[in-house]
Design a protein around this motif. Structure first.
Motif, mmCIF file in Angstrom:
data_model
loop_
_atom_site.group_PDB
_atom_site.id
_atom_site.type_symbol
_atom_site.label_atom_id
_atom_site.label_comp_id
_atom_site.label_asym_id
_atom_site.label_seq_id
_atom_site.Cartn_x
_atom_site.Cartn_y
_atom_site.Cartn_z
ATOM 1 N N MET A 1 -32.672 -44.876 -24.775
ATOM 2 C CA MET A 1 -33.059 -46.116 -25.403
ATOM 3 C C MET A 1 -33.160 -47.182 -24.315
ATOM 4 N N SER A 2 -34.261 -47.903 -24.313
ATOM 5 C CA SER A 2 -34.425 -48.946 -23.314
ATOM 6 C C SER A 2 -33.615 -50.178 -23.705
ATOM 7 N N LEU A 3 -33.404 -51.028 -22.733
ATOM 8 C CA LEU A 3 -32.629 -52.243 -22.985
ATOM 9 C C LEU A 3 -33.366 -53.176 -23.937
ATOM 10 N N PHE A 4 -34.702 -53.148 -23.890
ATOM 11 C CA PHE A 4 -35.467 -54.001 -24.797
ATOM 12 C C PHE A 4 -35.368 -53.499 -26.237
ATOM 13 N N ASN A 5 -35.242 -52.181 -26.418
ATOM 14 C CA ASN A 5 -35.023 -51.645 -27.765
ATOM 15 C C ASN A 5 -33.675 -52.082 -28.310
ATOM 16 N N ILE A 6 -32.696 -52.176 -27.439
ATOM 17 C CA ILE A 6 -31.376 -52.659 -27.859
ATOM 18 C C ILE A 6 -31.493 -54.074 -28.410
ATOM 19 N N MET A 7 -32.307 -54.885 -27.746
ATOM 20 C CA MET A 7 -32.521 -56.260 -28.219
ATOM 21 C C MET A 7 -33.180 -56.261 -29.602
ATOM 22 N N ALA A 8 -34.165 -55.397 -29.803
ATOM 23 C CA ALA A 8 -34.867 -55.348 -31.088
ATOM 24 C C ALA A 8 -33.942 -54.866 -32.207
ATOM 25 N N VAL A 9 -33.144 -53.860 -31.932
ATOM 26 C CA VAL A 9 -32.212 -53.335 -32.930
ATOM 27 C C VAL A 9 -31.159 -54.396 -33.261
ATOM 28 N N SER A 10 -30.637 -55.054 -32.244
ATOM 29 C CA SER A 10 -29.637 -56.100 -32.477
ATOM 30 C C SER A 10 -30.236 -57.266 -33.243
ATOM 31 N N ALA A 11 -31.482 -57.613 -32.951
ATOM 32 C CA ALA A 11 -32.137 -58.713 -33.676
ATOM 33 C C ALA A 11 -32.292 -58.375 -35.155
ATOM 34 N N SER A 12 -32.618 -57.121 -35.460
ATOM 35 C CA SER A 12 -32.733 -56.733 -36.868
ATOM 36 C C SER A 12 -31.368 -56.810 -37.561
ATOM 37 N N ALA A 13 -30.316 -56.444 -36.838
ATOM 38 C CA ALA A 13 -28.963 -56.527 -37.403
ATOM 39 C C ALA A 13 -28.561 -57.986 -37.629
ATOM 40 N N LEU A 14 -28.929 -58.865 -36.702
ATOM 41 C CA LEU A 14 -28.626 -60.287 -36.870
ATOM 42 C C LEU A 14 -29.312 -60.854 -38.109
ATOM 43 N N GLU A 15 -30.558 -60.480 -38.294
ATOM 44 C CA GLU A 15 -31.298 -60.962 -39.461
ATOM 45 C C GLU A 15 -30.668 -60.466 -40.759
ATOM 46 N N ALA A 16 -30.295 -59.195 -40.801
ATOM 47 C CA ALA A 16 -29.683 -58.624 -42.008
ATOM 48 C C ALA A 16 -28.330 -59.276 -42.304
ATOM 49 N N GLN A 17 -27.507 -59.467 -41.274
ATOM 50 C CA GLN A 17 -26.190 -60.084 -41.488
ATOM 51 C C GLN A 17 -26.325 -61.548 -41.869
ATOM 52 N N SER A 18 -27.381 -62.192 -41.389
ATOM 53 C CA SER A 18 -27.629 -63.584 -41.780
ATOM 54 C C SER A 18 -27.926 -63.670 -43.276
ATOM 55 N N VAL A 19 -28.734 -62.745 -43.785
ATOM 56 C CA VAL A 19 -29.010 -62.696 -45.221
ATOM 57 C C VAL A 19 -27.721 -62.417 -45.987
ATOM 58 N N ARG A 20 -26.909 -61.502 -45.462
ATOM 59 C CA ARG A 20 -25.628 -61.172 -46.109
ATOM 60 C C ARG A 20 -24.721 -62.398 -46.169
ATOM 61 N N LEU A 21 -24.635 -63.136 -45.072
ATOM 62 C CA LEU A 21 -23.798 -64.344 -45.049
ATOM 63 C C LEU A 21 -24.321 -65.394 -46.021
ATOM 64 N N ASN A 22 -25.633 -65.522 -46.132
ATOM 65 C CA ASN A 22 -26.206 -66.491 -47.068
ATOM 66 C C ASN A 22 -25.919 -66.129 -48.515
ATOM 67 N N THR A 23 -25.988 -64.842 -48.855
ATOM 68 C CA THR A 23 -25.693 -64.449 -50.236
ATOM 69 C C THR A 23 -24.207 -64.619 -50.547
ATOM 70 N N ILE A 24 -23.365 -64.331 -49.571
ATOM 71 C CA ILE A 24 -21.921 -64.546 -49.770
ATOM 72 C C ILE A 24 -21.640 -66.029 -49.986
ATOM 73 N N SER A 25 -22.275 -66.879 -49.191
ATOM 74 C CA SER A 25 -22.098 -68.329 -49.350
ATOM 75 C C SER A 25 -22.550 -68.787 -50.724
ATOM 76 N N SER A 26 -23.667 -68.248 -51.184
ATOM 77 C CA SER A 26 -24.163 -68.587 -52.516
ATOM 78 C C SER A 26 -23.184 -68.121 -53.590
ATOM 79 N N ASN A 27 -22.639 -66.921 -53.423
ATOM 80 C CA ASN A 27 -21.656 -66.421 -54.385
ATOM 81 C C ASN A 27 -20.423 -67.314 -54.430
ATOM 82 N N LEU A 28 -19.932 -67.701 -53.252
ATOM 83 C CA LEU A 28 -18.745 -68.566 -53.215
ATOM 84 C C LEU A 28 -19.032 -69.938 -53.819
ATOM 85 N N ALA A 29 -20.209 -70.469 -53.548
ATOM 86 C CA ALA A 29 -20.564 -71.784 -54.086
ATOM 87 C C ALA A 29 -20.653 -71.764 -55.610
#
Length: 139
Positions: A1-29
């Motif tokens: 796996m190239s280092l640039f692929n690591i960046m792409a995979v991590s970016a997809s994980a960041l986006e998914a966890q951001s959605v998860r954090l937003n839904t959790i915040s909405s649930n708590l609110a």
């Protein structure tokens, strides 16, 4: 796996966890929302993740997998029914309906999501440092 692929995979994980954090915040609110009907009570929402194998992640050593959010699932648990005849939203039997959200569970989910987010940031930072060190080797 190239280092640039690591960046792409991590970016997809960041986006998914951001959605998860937003839904959790909405649930708590909305955890203390009250309704006069079971249908009107707020239902918890949770993101559904899916692995994505794409050619953009693939390299000579094999495919890399990212993650994406495919849908936001709405909980099917019934709302909490509470007897409160003096509440202005109480129905004719004196009941109000509260959301089915457990704030303790949501906080545990938030900690898990934020740790996953931090791990993805660390993976990106490590890949960035490796790329910078590789560039300096040519000097």
């Amino acid at each position: 796996m190239s280092l640039f692929n690591i960046m792409a995979v991590s970016a997809s994980a960041l986006e998914a966890q951001s959605v998860r954090l937003n839904t959790i915040s909405s649930n708590l609110a909305n955890s203390q929302v009250v309704s006069s009907t079971p249908e009107g009570a707020y239902q918890a929402r949770y993101p559904v993740f899916e692995t994505m194998l794409q050619d953009s992640f693939a390299d000579a050593d094999g495919a890399a997998a990212g993650v994406r959010v495919t849908e936001i699932f709405q909980s099917t648990l019934p709302p909490r029914q509470e007897f409160a005849p003096s509440h202005p939203l109480a129905n004719e039997e004196g009941y109000i309906y509260r959301s089915n959200i457990n704030p303790v569970d949501e906080m545990a989910n938030m900690i898990s999501a934020s740790r996953s987010y931090q791990s993805s940031i660390e993976a990106m930072n490590t890949a960035k440092q490796l790329i910078q060190r590789t560039i300096t080797l040519g000097r």
